[in-house]
Scaffold this motif. Sequence first.
Motif, PDB file in Angstrom:
ATOM      1  N   ILE A  11       0.831  -1.210   0.000  1.00  0.00           N
ATOM      2  CA  ILE A  11       0.000   0.000   0.000  1.00  0.00           C
ATOM      3  C   ILE A  11       0.867   1.263   0.000  1.00  0.00           C
ATOM      4  O   ILE A  11       0.597   2.226  -0.688  1.00  0.00           O
ATOM      5  CB  ILE A  11      -0.933   0.026   1.247  1.00  0.00           C
ATOM      6  CG1 ILE A  11      -1.616  -1.336   1.411  1.00  0.00           C
ATOM      7  CG2 ILE A  11      -1.948   1.149   1.144  1.00  0.00           C
ATOM      8  CD1 ILE A  11      -2.373  -1.488   2.721  1.00  0.00           C
ATOM      9  N   MET A  12       1.935   1.215   0.812  1.00  0.00           N
ATOM     10  CA  MET A  12       2.732   2.430   0.971  1.00  0.00           C
ATOM     11  C   MET A  12       3.897   2.505  -0.015  1.00  0.00           C
ATOM     12  O   MET A  12       4.633   3.486  -0.049  1.00  0.00           O
ATOM     13  CB  MET A  12       3.245   2.540   2.416  1.00  0.00           C
ATOM     14  CG  MET A  12       2.111   2.663   3.433  1.00  0.00           C
ATOM     15  SD  MET A  12       2.642   2.580   5.155  1.00  0.00           S
ATOM     16  CE  MET A  12       3.442   4.166   5.357  1.00  0.00           C
ATOM     17  N   ARG A  13       4.066   1.449  -0.803  1.00  0.00           N
ATOM     18  CA  ARG A  13       5.162   1.378  -1.790  1.00  0.00           C
ATOM     19  C   ARG A  13       6.530   1.671  -1.163  1.00  0.00           C
ATOM     20  O   ARG A  13       7.309   2.482  -1.657  1.00  0.00           O
ATOM     21  CB  ARG A  13       4.927   2.351  -2.935  1.00  0.00           C
ATOM     22  CG  ARG A  13       3.725   1.998  -3.779  1.00  0.00           C
ATOM     23  CD  ARG A  13       3.385   3.150  -4.690  1.00  0.00           C
ATOM     24  NE  ARG A  13       2.068   2.967  -5.284  1.00  0.00           N
ATOM     25  CZ  ARG A  13       1.848   2.262  -6.397  1.00  0.00           C
ATOM     26  NH1 ARG A  13       2.828   1.696  -7.027  1.00  0.00           N
ATOM     27  NH2 ARG A  13       0.618   2.131  -6.856  1.00  0.00           N
ATOM     28  N   LYS A  14       6.733   1.041  -0.039  1.00  0.00           N
ATOM     29  CA  LYS A  14       8.034   1.141   0.640  1.00  0.00           C
ATOM     30  C   LYS A  14       8.343  -0.234   1.199  1.00  0.00           C
ATOM     31  O   LYS A  14       7.431  -1.046   1.368  1.00  0.00           O
ATOM     32  CB  LYS A  14       7.942   2.119   1.819  1.00  0.00           C
ATOM     33  CG  LYS A  14       8.011   3.573   1.449  1.00  0.00           C
ATOM     34  CD  LYS A  14       8.251   4.377   2.736  1.00  0.00           C
ATOM     35  CE  LYS A  14       7.636   5.756   2.638  1.00  0.00           C
ATOM     36  NZ  LYS A  14       7.485   6.373   3.945  1.00  0.00           N
ATOM     37  N   SER A  15       9.603  -0.471   1.526  1.00  0.00           N
ATOM     38  CA  SER A  15       9.926  -1.775   2.095  1.00  0.00           C
ATOM     39  C   SER A  15       9.449  -1.828   3.545  1.00  0.00           C
ATOM     40  O   SER A  15       9.356  -0.789   4.202  1.00  0.00           O
ATOM     41  CB  SER A  15      11.434  -2.014   2.041  1.00  0.00           C
ATOM     42  OG  SER A  15      12.061  -1.256   3.040  1.00  0.00           O
ATOM     43  N   PRO A  16       9.135  -3.041   4.028  1.00  0.00           N
ATOM     44  CA  PRO A  16       8.677  -3.169   5.419  1.00  0.00           C
ATOM     45  C   PRO A  16       9.648  -2.534   6.405  1.00  0.00           C
ATOM     46  O   PRO A  16       9.228  -1.894   7.365  1.00  0.00           O
ATOM     47  CB  PRO A  16       8.598  -4.683   5.626  1.00  0.00           C
ATOM     48  CG  PRO A  16       8.439  -5.261   4.268  1.00  0.00           C
ATOM     49  CD  PRO A  16       9.152  -4.341   3.330  1.00  0.00           C
ATOM     50  N   SER A  17      10.956  -2.702   6.155  1.00  0.00           N
ATOM     51  CA  SER A  17      11.890  -2.190   7.158  1.00  0.00           C
ATOM     52  C   SER A  17      11.947  -0.665   7.120  1.00  0.00           C
ATOM     53  O   SER A  17      12.107  -0.013   8.152  1.00  0.00           O
ATOM     54  CB  SER A  17      13.278  -2.821   7.005  1.00  0.00           C
ATOM     55  OG  SER A  17      13.888  -2.326   5.858  1.00  0.00           O
ATOM     56  N   GLU A  18      11.781  -0.082   5.921  1.00  0.00           N
ATOM     57  CA  GLU A  18      11.699   1.387   5.856  1.00  0.00           C
ATOM     58  C   GLU A  18      10.499   1.892   6.647  1.00  0.00           C
ATOM     59  O   GLU A  18      10.598   2.856   7.403  1.00  0.00           O
ATOM     60  CB  GLU A  18      11.487   1.822   4.399  1.00  0.00           C
ATOM     61  CG  GLU A  18      12.727   2.268   3.659  1.00  0.00           C
ATOM     62  CD  GLU A  18      12.356   2.597   2.219  1.00  0.00           C
ATOM     63  OE1 GLU A  18      12.386   3.780   1.864  1.00  0.00           O
ATOM     64  OE2 GLU A  18      11.992   1.657   1.467  1.00  0.00           O
ATOM     65  N   ILE A  19       9.376   1.227   6.438  1.00  0.00           N
ATOM     66  CA  ILE A  19       8.154   1.641   7.132  1.00  0.00           C
ATOM     67  C   ILE A  19       8.334   1.513   8.637  1.00  0.00           C
ATOM     68  O   ILE A  19       8.039   2.431   9.403  1.00  0.00           O
ATOM     69  CB  ILE A  19       6.940   0.791   6.674  1.00  0.00           C
ATOM     70  CG1 ILE A  19       6.732   0.967   5.169  1.00  0.00           C
ATOM     71  CG2 ILE A  19       5.681   1.189   7.423  1.00  0.00           C
ATOM     72  CD1 ILE A  19       5.726   0.015   4.571  1.00  0.00           C
ATOM     73  N   ALA A  20       8.856   0.352   9.070  1.00  0.00           N
ATOM     74  CA  ALA A  20       9.049   0.111  10.507  1.00  0.00           C
ATOM     75  C   ALA A  20       9.963   1.172  11.107  1.00  0.00           C
ATOM     76  O   ALA A  20       9.701   1.689  12.204  1.00  0.00           O
ATOM     77  CB  ALA A  20       9.623  -1.284  10.727  1.00  0.00           C
ATOM     78  N   THR A  21      11.035   1.501  10.374  1.00  0.00           N
ATOM     79  CA  THR A  21      11.969   2.508  10.881  1.00  0.00           C
ATOM     80  C   THR A  21      11.274   3.856  11.027  1.00  0.00           C
ATOM     81  O   THR A  21      11.399   4.532  12.055  1.00  0.00           O
ATOM     82  CB  THR A  21      13.187   2.658   9.925  1.00  0.00           C
ATOM     83  OG1 THR A  21      13.724   1.355   9.708  1.00  0.00           O
ATOM     84  CG2 THR A  21      14.247   3.563  10.513  1.00  0.00           C
ATOM     85  N   GLY A  22      10.522   4.231  10.010  1.00  0.00           N
ATOM     86  CA  GLY A  22       9.801   5.514  10.049  1.00  0.00           C
ATOM     87  C   GLY A  22       8.869   5.587  11.246  1.00  0.00           C
ATOM     88  O   GLY A  22       8.899   6.550  12.022  1.00  0.00           O
ATOM     89  N   ILE A  23       8.072   4.545  11.414  1.00  0.00           N
ATOM     90  CA  ILE A  23       7.102   4.544  12.522  1.00  0.00           C
ATOM     91  C   ILE A  23       7.823   4.608  13.868  1.00  0.00           C
ATOM     92  O   ILE A  23       7.480   5.397  14.742  1.00  0.00           O
ATOM     93  CB  ILE A  23       6.199   3.284  12.468  1.00  0.00           C
ATOM     94  CG1 ILE A  23       5.349   3.295  11.194  1.00  0.00           C
ATOM     95  CG2 ILE A  23       5.292   3.211  13.695  1.00  0.00           C
ATOM     96  CD1 ILE A  23       4.496   2.057  11.008  1.00  0.00           C
TER      97      ILE A  23
END
Length: 565
Positions: free
Chosen positions: A49-61
């Motif tokens: 959905i966010m067109r990012k890798s899971p680890s990028e998303i996790a880091t951001g959050i």
Amino acid sequence: MNYAELFCELLAAELNGVITVEDIDRLIEKPKFLNQGDFAFPCFQLAKIMRKSPSEIATGISQHLQAKNNFTFEGFEAVGGYVNAFLNKSIVAVETLREIREKKNRFGDLDKGTGQIVTIDLSSPNIAKPFSMGHLRSTVIGNSLSLIYEKCGFKTVKINHLGDWGTQFGKLITAYKLWGEEDSVKEDPIKELLALYVKFHEAAESNPQLEQVGRDWFRRLENGDAEALKLWKWFKEESLKEFKKVYDLLGSEFDSYAGEAFYNDKMEPMIELLTDKRLLEESDGAMVVNLDDVALPPCLIKKSDGATLYATRDLAAAKYRYDQYAFSKSIYVVGNEQSLHFKQLKAVLAKMDFEWAAGIVHIPFGMMLKEGKKMSTRKGKVVLLEHVLKDSIDLAQKNIEEKNPLLMRKKEAAKVVGTGAIIFHDLKNFRMNDIEFSLEEMLKVEGETGPYVQYTNARAHAILRKSASPVQDLKITMKGSAEWPVISELITFPDIVQKALDKNDPSQIAKYVLDLAQAFNKYYGEVRILEENEEKNARLAMVHAVSIVLEEGLRLLGIKAPKEM
Ligand code: ARG
């Protein structure tokens, strides 16, 4: 405080509608190891959905949450596509112990169901037949569900839909009149009635005319013939007396015993309604409701000889229950093999435009097996449930005599442990799984059993008895590292109650009390709880909290927890 919910709210604010709050809630996990935090949120589903890798998303959050500096959480970290959340141990420990001490067994109560009524159809054995393992499962699962619903604020109505009508009673009356004896039925009703029923079938093989005699007696019964009614009533009373022995041992109670016969005069209006709505069709002389459009076989309403059926009774019962109780949900705890029946029931009610049909829920379950085979009650080979329960109680009593010969009121403890073992064994696996019946397994104090949890609770009480200090006014301060594995279990209880409700799944609670008992026993083995130092109060408060939550968890399963055993 439901900390999982709090984490969910923080994530929801962060994700701002990318996925629903329900989805976030569903995704949150409890990590296997405590060094991975108290909760984890996987970001894999978000990647697309966010067109990012899971680890990028996790880091951001994690970075965002970290920056917001929340006191309840000590920190967040991103590892392998997960956001791991670490609670602030000292704050949460103190807060949790205080909350449990204040709320006692109301810890984990939810107000999801305030003002709503749930009817629960459970147990529902058949008159003049043995109480089967399937009926035991229905009783135990249904009972626990009713306790879980009540904890969540619903009002429940427990209905025992006795199988007390049908052509088999014509056969039974015939057999009784031919071969029966009043005294032997009185002495051992189920065994004797079953034997008569079996004998009828054997005799009918060589003498088919008997079938007609049976049908005639059933017709007389339906027409209110005095003799037929008197016998039927008597069979029912004698059977109920037997069933009640099982219910007494299990501690089960019902709000209604309205069985199939209760709906005799309530089916005709239902059939008229079906006719008015043009839903009845003829098929080979019988009347059916066609369910082609929902890909189900037709539901048989009336046989060609005019006789009504199981489904007809259930249709009338469903409407009666709605009229009587205005339920928001109507649950049927009945074996998996009746799934089609309940699909048809719901489909017919929906076709009749009853909005409340949406609230009909079948809660199916698997079989009880003995050495991998179905436990059979046919051909007179009866496993009497009452005997099974008594055997379990005897075995529990033997164990207690060996382990704790000085215990007062051993009989009472044995009853609670023996029945608790059977109930726990039933509820610890997801209900759809078949379960293997083994008394030895169920009663093991070292295994994943009811007695293990009960014993752990008794151990907690023993510690509290030994400590002279009154737990009520303890001041709690806690650094909380050794305690954390236990606290971490305690805090999840409200969330577990919620999950058990959402999934109609008592095994959530059973697995939880096992986890809590294991964490506590490990702690007990490693820490000298009664040692005099500044954290003794906190340790005792925790022991007290553990006993409260274990007892409440067991209570939700329908199991009592002795303070000594
Ligand atoms: N007496 C039935 C049986 O033993 C179960 C009844 C379940 N409840 C219902 N409303 N159909 O199979």
